[in-house]
Design an enzyme around this catalytic site. Sequence first.
Site, PDB file in Angstrom:
ATOM      1  N   GLU A   1     -11.186   1.528  -3.974  1.00 17.81           N
ATOM      2  CA  GLU A   1     -10.506   1.957  -2.750  1.00 17.81           C
ATOM      3  C   GLU A   1      -9.207   2.683  -3.096  1.00 17.81           C
ATOM      4  OE1 GLU A   1      -9.922  -1.716  -0.667  1.00 17.81           O
ATOM      5  OE2 GLU A   1      -8.590  -2.540  -2.177  1.00 17.81           O
TER       6      GLU A   1
ATOM      7  N   ASP B   1       0.810  -1.223   0.000  1.00 20.08           N
ATOM      8  CA  ASP B   1       0.000   0.000   0.000  1.00 20.08           C
ATOM      9  C   ASP B   1       0.847   1.280   0.000  1.00 20.08           C
ATOM     10  OD1 ASP B   1      -2.105  -1.815   0.327  1.00 20.08           O
ATOM     11  OD2 ASP B   1      -2.095  -1.602   2.504  1.00 20.08           O
TER      12      ASP B   1
END
Length: 582
Positions: free
Chosen positions: A247, A71
């Site tokens: 997302e 991430d």
Amino acid sequence: MRKTHTLFALAFISLFAMVSFTVAEYNTYPPKKNTPIFTKVIYEGNDEVYNKYTLEKDEFFNPILQGCYPDPAITRKGDDYYMVCSSFAMFPGVPIFHSKDLVNWTDLGGVLDDITEFNPHDTGISQGVYAPGITYNPHNDTFYMIVTAFSGGLGNIIVKTKDPMKGWGSPIKLDFGGIDPSIFFDEDGKGYIVHNDAPDEGKELYNGHRVIKIWEYDIENDQVIAGTDKIIVDGGVDITEKPIWIEAPHIYKKDGSYYLMCAEGGTGDWHSEVVFKSDSPKGPYIPAPSNPILTQRYFPKERENKVDWAGHADLVQGPDGEYYGVFLAIRPNEENRVNTGRETFILPVDWSGEFPVFENGLVPMEPKLKMPEGVTNKTGQNGFIPNGNFTYEEDFSSDKLDFRWIGLRGPREAFIKQTKKGLEITPYSTNIKERKPTSTLFHRQQHKNFSFTTTLNYQPKSEKDLAGVTAYQNENSNYVFGVTKKDKDYYVVLEKNYKSNRQAELKSEILAAQKIDWDNSINLKIVANGDKYEFQFALKGADFKTLGVTVSGDILSTDVAGGFTGCLLGLYATTTNDASPK
């Protein structure tokens, strides 16, 4: 950067009152007489891909961060680049890295490094904090790190600093739900936060249906402005196709237009990156006709040098004026296991047209890249993070322990001490299977093929004492390999702890144990060749031999163990051992 000492003390007292765990379970020095001492560690990676693909002078290897660094988010101030990643329940939270050129990176430790402010003491390893964003605001010369924290009721938080090299301020709790927030500052100085959220109540259409929401941000008071929230993406690129898990949103401004880039498809084999465009930061956003702009989902399963699950990206302009994107992806082993976890990759981005597209991000990815013009590859030298195949040796004699060594659910400093004899670990009265801080110093697995070797000096007093090493995916999926005592005899023992999605209870199994002639010192080694792991030991200068048989690394992979992390290799000690020889 922190509060005054008075406020700090008050915060600590308040936290102690609420969480009786904090001091009670962090042992203090002086250590007990049977404190294990680790005198040396050698980690050596030997992946075939790096032996096959040698680097030319103008090349570097991809991924840029090997092992569990998922991430990624990135920002720039002048010639300085800062990148953050998810850390979940590892401590410190949110690892941060610095570079001048996007190739050579140094590790700055973790943003959330104060246990009184971020305390993941009772969370599963895949909780804690994840999906951070980092943004430099030129209007007030301030860096913002924003993240979702599943610990201590924090929720979404933001921390600030003028200089990431000097630490960060205290977390500010933000008044909104959802996950994966990032912050954007427009040219007029206004701030906006975008994040993933659930659809409005009663409007969820299918499993995995999510939305992207935007808020106006009050920069003076560091809070979203009530009533300004708006859904700017519902479902994904085309809701009629039931896209899942939109997302990780980021907003960029280029040539007067606003671009919203998001991950779509879930963080697995359908993962991708998509982009939208608008004339306003609050939309409406129109998807690019060429979506996705990054994915590895369309290619043969058995392809060579497989990279998969690519997505969750962020963009930045490089030192050569071109755009680059950092993102997560995986390099599975021959059994398609994900033991190294989600790693940080980088690709150049072509933004010569209306929409950005990751160069070679829609074909099977290669293991090496051309460097930006004028950059020299210094990875593994002068404090820069190594990549490719490398050997790392640690004798714990330096004044400052390398940031690659981390704690879990609490700070490493609570149980370690560097001495002239080596690294002392004061054992906690918790073991590796508990959802609590354990006295374990962790190093990420960074290769499919590796060895992790240490020398242990130790005198266990009973079968409740154990010290050694662990290969750890989570509290329910791990191997423990170490020295303990039963009656008057000493043993080296290998335990497997596992719990599948179909199991109601954790199972613990002693795979092998051997009585040894003990002189207080042993060499322990974990060796992996893809999915095959061996646990080896050597006494009194003898050759290494495997305890038991070769075992599968399946429980060290997310596809079996679940969660979002990769395998961690740990120096472990406990006074509540239950890995007792039969």
